[in-house]
Design a protein around this motif. Sequence first.
Motif, PDB file in Angstrom:
ATOM      1  N   SER A  47      -4.343   4.292   7.368  1.00 59.53           N
ATOM      2  CA  SER A  47      -3.914   5.695   7.405  1.00 59.53           C
ATOM      3  C   SER A  47      -5.023   6.588   7.968  1.00 59.53           C
ATOM      4  O   SER A  47      -4.789   7.426   8.844  1.00 59.53           O
ATOM      5  N   SER A  48      -6.247   6.404   7.473  1.00 60.70           N
ATOM      6  CA  SER A  48      -7.365   7.215   7.966  1.00 60.70           C
ATOM      7  C   SER A  48      -7.681   6.873   9.420  1.00 60.70           C
ATOM      8  O   SER A  48      -8.070   7.745  10.207  1.00 60.70           O
ATOM      9  N   LEU A  49      -7.495   5.609   9.786  1.00 57.82           N
ATOM     10  CA  LEU A  49      -7.763   5.185  11.158  1.00 57.82           C
ATOM     11  C   LEU A  49      -6.796   5.849  12.126  1.00 57.82           C
ATOM     12  O   LEU A  49      -7.182   6.291  13.220  1.00 57.82           O
ATOM     13  N   ARG A  50      -5.545   5.945  11.736  1.00 58.50           N
ATOM     14  CA  ARG A  50      -4.549   6.569  12.607  1.00 58.50           C
ATOM     15  C   ARG A  50      -4.859   8.045  12.837  1.00 58.50           C
ATOM     16  O   ARG A  50      -4.583   8.582  13.897  1.00 58.50           O
ATOM     17  N   GLU A  51      -5.418   8.695  11.834  1.00 54.03           N
ATOM     18  CA  GLU A  51      -5.783  10.098  11.994  1.00 54.03           C
ATOM     19  C   GLU A  51      -6.964  10.269  12.950  1.00 54.03           C
ATOM     20  O   GLU A  51      -6.997  11.208  13.750  1.00 54.03           O
ATOM     21  N   PHE A  63      -7.575  -1.865  -0.059  1.00 56.35           N
ATOM     22  CA  PHE A  63      -8.327  -1.167   0.976  1.00 56.35           C
ATOM     23  C   PHE A  63      -7.509  -0.918   2.238  1.00 56.35           C
ATOM     24  O   PHE A  63      -7.536   0.177   2.810  1.00 56.35           O
ATOM     25  N   PHE A  64      -6.788  -1.921   2.697  1.00 59.05           N
ATOM     26  CA  PHE A  64      -6.195  -1.896   4.032  1.00 59.05           C
ATOM     27  C   PHE A  64      -5.209  -0.742   4.246  1.00 59.05           C
ATOM     28  O   PHE A  64      -5.305  -0.042   5.276  1.00 59.05           O
ATOM     29  N   PRO A  65      -4.242  -0.484   3.359  1.00 54.78           N
ATOM     30  CA  PRO A  65      -3.276   0.593   3.636  1.00 54.78           C
ATOM     31  C   PRO A  65      -3.935   1.957   3.838  1.00 54.78           C
ATOM     32  O   PRO A  65      -3.602   2.686   4.785  1.00 54.78           O
ATOM     33  N   ALA A  66      -4.876   2.318   2.949  1.00 55.68           N
ATOM     34  CA  ALA A  66      -5.538   3.620   3.079  1.00 55.68           C
ATOM     35  C   ALA A  66      -6.428   3.660   4.317  1.00 55.68           C
ATOM     36  O   ALA A  66      -6.521   4.697   4.995  1.00 55.68           O
ATOM     37  N   ALA A 120      -8.686  -0.788  -6.321  1.00 60.49           N
ATOM     38  CA  ALA A 120      -7.521  -1.394  -6.967  1.00 60.49           C
ATOM     39  C   ALA A 120      -7.094  -0.640  -8.218  1.00 60.49           C
ATOM     40  O   ALA A 120      -5.960  -0.797  -8.686  1.00 60.49           O
ATOM     41  N   VAL A 121      -7.990   0.180  -8.774  1.00 63.06           N
ATOM     42  CA  VAL A 121      -7.693   0.820 -10.067  1.00 63.06           C
ATOM     43  C   VAL A 121      -7.792   2.343 -10.012  1.00 63.06           C
ATOM     44  O   VAL A 121      -7.715   3.000 -11.046  1.00 63.06           O
ATOM     45  N   THR A 122      -7.960   2.909  -8.823  1.00 63.58           N
ATOM     46  CA  THR A 122      -8.136   4.363  -8.711  1.00 63.58           C
ATOM     47  C   THR A 122      -7.006   5.134  -9.380  1.00 63.58           C
ATOM     48  O   THR A 122      -7.244   6.065 -10.166  1.00 63.58           O
ATOM     49  N   ASN A 123      -5.758   4.756  -9.106  1.00 69.10           N
ATOM     50  CA  ASN A 123      -4.621   5.464  -9.690  1.00 69.10           C
ATOM     51  C   ASN A 123      -4.560   5.267 -11.197  1.00 69.10           C
ATOM     52  O   ASN A 123      -4.247   6.203 -11.950  1.00 69.10           O
ATOM     53  N   GLU A 124      -4.872   4.063 -11.660  1.00 74.06           N
ATOM     54  CA  GLU A 124      -4.811   3.773 -13.101  1.00 74.06           C
ATOM     55  C   GLU A 124      -5.907   4.514 -13.857  1.00 74.06           C
ATOM     56  O   GLU A 124      -5.694   4.961 -14.994  1.00 74.06           O
ATOM     57  N   LEU A 125      -7.084   4.668 -13.245  1.00 70.25           N
ATOM     58  CA  LEU A 125      -8.156   5.437 -13.880  1.00 70.25           C
ATOM     59  C   LEU A 125      -7.767   6.915 -13.968  1.00 70.25           C
ATOM     60  O   LEU A 125      -8.001   7.572 -14.996  1.00 70.25           O
ATOM     61  N   ARG A 126      -7.168   7.419 -12.904  1.00 69.40           N
ATOM     62  CA  ARG A 126      -6.764   8.818 -12.885  1.00 69.40           C
ATOM     63  C   ARG A 126      -5.689   9.095 -13.939  1.00 69.40           C
ATOM     64  O   ARG A 126      -5.677  10.157 -14.575  1.00 69.40           O
ATOM     65  N   ALA A 127      -4.794   8.128 -14.140  1.00 66.30           N
ATOM     66  CA  ALA A 127      -3.710   8.289 -15.113  1.00 66.30           C
ATOM     67  C   ALA A 127      -4.130   7.927 -16.537  1.00 66.30           C
ATOM     68  O   ALA A 127      -3.345   8.083 -17.470  1.00 66.30           O
TER      69      ALA A 127
END
Length: 322
Positions: free
Chosen positions: A111-115, A105-108, A252-259
């Motif tokens: 990123s959105s917070l900085r925007e 959660f924290f990295p994304a 935790a699995v968003t990228n793995e589900l997409r792939a």
Amino acid sequence: METKWLEDFVSLAETRSFSRSAQLRHVTQPAFSRRIQALEAWAGTDLVDRSSYPTRLTPAGETLYGQALEMLQALHTTRAMLRGHIKAGQDVIEFAVPHTLAFTFFPAWVSSLREAFGPIKSRLIALNVHDAVMRLVEGGCDLLIAYHHASQPLQLDADRYEMVSLGQEVMAPYAKPDAQGRPLWTLPGRVDHPLPYLGYAPGAYLGQVVDFILKQSGTAIHLDRVYETDMAEGLKAMALEGHGVAFLPLSAVTNELRAGKLVSAAPVDMPGLQVTLDVRAYREKPAAKEAPKGAAHRGAAAAPKRTAQALWDYLAAHPAPR
């Protein structure tokens, strides 16, 4: 003698209850009792009259209570003075975050917070849930970010700590797919053929959430625990290798589900095998930092950093939609 023993003792003197103080100190009651006993062993005398209810202090305990308040206040004041010398770090916001949220959660979120909020300087302290909560309680961070579920609420005093929702997270079961894209294992399993289960270690917060999911699913779930760890990332790595079914946060699995490397292990007709968690930020209320007497042992005496205060004001004004 450890300072946390004194903090435990001051809490017990104020609540007059072993169970309530253990809850406030985020330890089990047996562990809390052992720490009080260790303090009595160090003092060489009984500090608590265990023959009375509610709990009372002995005359020696009353003496130590007054001295402990002064010692803890002096330590926290000294720490605040020392931190005042660190000018370069005054605009750095310190976050205490459980490991899973630190990876997912924290990295994304930053990123959105900085925007939306603007650039921030941050220091991430990744810990297990218990230690992350204690980091906040002991004044060692500006903000705590943690999961929340009604079945496993964090025991933080609402008079002393405030909260804002940052978002939501879905916990659900996943497994490696076969050549046709179907999960290698699909819940609920059978009595004669339990599914290999990749579980959280005993005491892990997400493990307790999974226990809740299984108990309220309405269907008998047949699992054979073949592996356990404290961290969701460790379970995901094992699931990716095809070792079994793991309950994981969606982030935790968003990228793995997409792939197509992981797929849901829950049948479409069993929606009860997932649960939605809140992701929340907590901080000590500024007024609580100035609370008198025994409250001094619970947090640092310093006022919130200006950057941390500005961030909190923004988060409070823009809570995550539910």
